[in-house]
Design an enzyme around this catalytic site. Structure first.
Site, PDB file in Angstrom:
ATOM      1  N   ASN A   8       0.867  -1.180   0.000  1.00 53.65           N
ATOM      2  CA  ASN A   8       0.000   0.000   0.000  1.00 53.65           C
ATOM      3  C   ASN A   8       0.904   1.231   0.000  1.00 53.65           C
ATOM      4  O   ASN A   8       1.449   1.601   1.028  1.00 53.65           O
ATOM      5  CB  ASN A   8      -0.899  -0.015   1.246  1.00 53.65           C
ATOM      6  CG  ASN A   8      -1.799   1.211   1.320  1.00 53.65           C
ATOM      7  OD1 ASN A   8      -1.837   2.003   0.370  1.00 53.65           O
ATOM      8  ND2 ASN A   8      -2.508   1.368   2.425  1.00 53.65           N
ATOM      9  N   LYS A  10       0.055   4.209  -0.366  1.00 60.73           N
ATOM     10  CA  LYS A  10      -0.647   5.400   0.173  1.00 60.73           C
ATOM     11  C   LYS A  10      -0.391   6.596  -0.771  1.00 60.73           C
ATOM     12  O   LYS A  10      -0.267   6.381  -1.973  1.00 60.73           O
ATOM     13  CB  LYS A  10      -0.203   5.663   1.611  1.00 60.73           C
ATOM     14  CG  LYS A  10      -0.337   4.401   2.479  1.00 60.73           C
ATOM     15  CD  LYS A  10      -0.118   4.609   3.937  1.00 60.73           C
ATOM     16  CE  LYS A  10      -0.268   3.280   4.670  1.00 60.73           C
ATOM     17  NZ  LYS A  10      -0.120   3.388   6.122  1.00 60.73           N
ATOM     18  N   HIS A  95      -9.582   1.470   5.048  1.00 60.88           N
ATOM     19  CA  HIS A  95      -8.280   1.617   5.717  1.00 60.88           C
ATOM     20  C   HIS A  95      -8.438   2.580   6.895  1.00 60.88           C
ATOM     21  O   HIS A  95      -9.200   3.549   6.819  1.00 60.88           O
ATOM     22  CB  HIS A  95      -7.234   2.148   4.735  1.00 60.88           C
ATOM     23  CG  HIS A  95      -5.850   2.063   5.282  1.00 60.88           C
ATOM     24  ND1 HIS A  95      -5.359   2.985   6.174  1.00 60.88           N
ATOM     25  CD2 HIS A  95      -4.869   1.144   5.104  1.00 60.88           C
ATOM     26  CE1 HIS A  95      -4.127   2.633   6.514  1.00 60.88           C
ATOM     27  NE2 HIS A  95      -3.795   1.525   5.872  1.00 60.88           N
ATOM     28  N   GLU A  97      -6.725   4.914   7.986  1.00 61.69           N
ATOM     29  CA  GLU A  97      -6.472   6.343   7.721  1.00 61.69           C
ATOM     30  C   GLU A  97      -7.710   7.010   7.133  1.00 61.69           C
ATOM     31  O   GLU A  97      -8.009   8.163   7.447  1.00 61.69           O
ATOM     32  CB  GLU A  97      -5.260   6.482   6.782  1.00 61.69           C
ATOM     33  CG  GLU A  97      -3.963   6.209   7.522  1.00 61.69           C
ATOM     34  CD  GLU A  97      -2.875   5.567   6.687  1.00 61.69           C
ATOM     35  OE1 GLU A  97      -2.952   5.587   5.450  1.00 61.69           O
ATOM     36  OE2 GLU A  97      -1.930   5.025   7.307  1.00 61.69           O
ATOM     37  N   GLU A 164      -5.349  -4.644  10.765  1.00 58.57           N
ATOM     38  CA  GLU A 164      -4.322  -3.624  10.950  1.00 58.57           C
ATOM     39  C   GLU A 164      -4.626  -2.844  12.227  1.00 58.57           C
ATOM     40  O   GLU A 164      -5.438  -1.905  12.209  1.00 58.57           O
ATOM     41  CB  GLU A 164      -4.318  -2.647   9.767  1.00 58.57           C
ATOM     42  CG  GLU A 164      -3.998  -3.286   8.439  1.00 58.57           C
ATOM     43  CD  GLU A 164      -3.428  -2.277   7.444  1.00 58.57           C
ATOM     44  OE1 GLU A 164      -2.322  -2.509   6.968  1.00 58.57           O
ATOM     45  OE2 GLU A 164      -4.073  -1.261   7.172  1.00 58.57           O
ATOM     46  N   GLY A 170       2.529   2.444  10.887  1.00 65.42           N
ATOM     47  CA  GLY A 170       3.537   3.495  10.757  1.00 65.42           C
ATOM     48  C   GLY A 170       4.275   3.833  12.035  1.00 65.42           C
ATOM     49  O   GLY A 170       4.980   4.848  12.102  1.00 65.42           O
ATOM     50  N   SER A 207       3.520  -2.072  10.493  1.00 68.81           N
ATOM     51  CA  SER A 207       4.952  -2.165  10.818  1.00 68.81           C
ATOM     52  C   SER A 207       5.607  -3.470  10.372  1.00 68.81           C
ATOM     53  O   SER A 207       6.515  -3.971  11.040  1.00 68.81           O
ATOM     54  CB  SER A 207       5.175  -1.937  12.318  1.00 68.81           C
ATOM     55  OG  SER A 207       4.781  -0.623  12.672  1.00 68.81           O
TER      56      SER A 207
END
Ligand code: 13P
Length: 244
Positions: A8, A10, A95, A97, A164, A170, A207
């Protein structure tokens, strides 16, 4: 069978990087397999498909799609048929985010999954708890709630669920292998019970690096990994793919 490795990207990369990285992957046995899926920013997808991956088995994903199904006056939106037309086979939906930064909520995500099925795209539906739910022990209930909306969908087809945990994305903070196994087993059981008639793969994301990929990918019943930051580093991504 090899496990899935999904990159991904992003909102990262440019034409130079796309040309360099994909050109390299297309010629390497570890990365040029049908188990490798790249989720690039929309505007690079057609170029990648028609120029860089012509002789490659690598597949493409989009990072999102519109909850509107049909073409029309929806400025800025991209629907499932357009993605299919561009050579996309998978689409990331929900996702964390987008859930947290854009405020995407349950019903919209269910429309998106439905639209993906209608366009014969395989959804990569993301779930995962915030740190607060991990700390107070309510993480399985949190994830169950995120999955429960899927039960409203009639035309259910093959699906990928990516676990996730928000606190791992991240951050370099990896759950223990036992923690990943517990949640991915829970998701597998939940999904099998309700949708056992389709193909279900459960992945882990958060991660993942070239260093920890081997242990994660060896977990029982895990279908693969969804990789963010490390997918932008060629050496790290090749290392992850070599463990799949
Ligand atoms: P990182 O691998 O950077 O933690 O991101 C994971 C992710 O969000 C993949 O979708």
């Amino acid at each position: 069978m090899k496990k899935l490795v999904i990159a991904n990207w992003k909102m990262n990369g440019d034409l130079n990087k796309i040309n360099a990285d994909l050109g390299y992957y297309a010629n390497l046995p570890d990365t040029n397999g049908s188990n490798v899926i790249l989720a690039l920013p929309y505007i690079y997808i057609v170029w990648a498909k028609q120029r860089l991956l012509v002789n490659s088995q690598i597949k493409l994903a989009a990072q999102d799609l519109s909850h509107y199904r049909n073409c029309g006056a929806y400025t800025g939106k991209i629907n499932g048929e357009m993605l299919k037309d561009a050579g996309v086979e998978y689409v990331i939906i929900g996702h964390s985010e987008r859930r947290s930064l854009i405020g995407e909520n349950g019903p919209i995500l269910i429309h998106k999954v439905r639209n993906a099925f209608d366009s014969n795209l395989t959804p990569i539906f993301c779930v995962g708890e915030p740190l607060s739910a991990r700390s107070d022990g309510s993480y399985l209930q949190f994830i169950e709630l995120q999955l429960s909306g899927l039960e409203d969908i009639q035309n259910f087809k093959d699906i990928i669920i990516a676990y996730e945990p928000c606190w791992s994305i991240g951050t370099g903070k990896l759950p223990t292998l036992a923690e990943i196994q517990e949640v991915t087993n829970f998701i597998n059981q939940y999904m099998q019970k309700r949708f056992g008639y389709v193909k279900i793969s459960v992945l882990y994301g958060g991660s993942v690096t070239g260093q920890n990929a081997r242990d994660i990918l060896s977990l029982n019943g895990l279908g693969g990994v969804l990789v963010g930051g490390s997918s932008l580093k060629v050496d790290d991504f090749v290392a992850i793919c070599s463990k799949a």
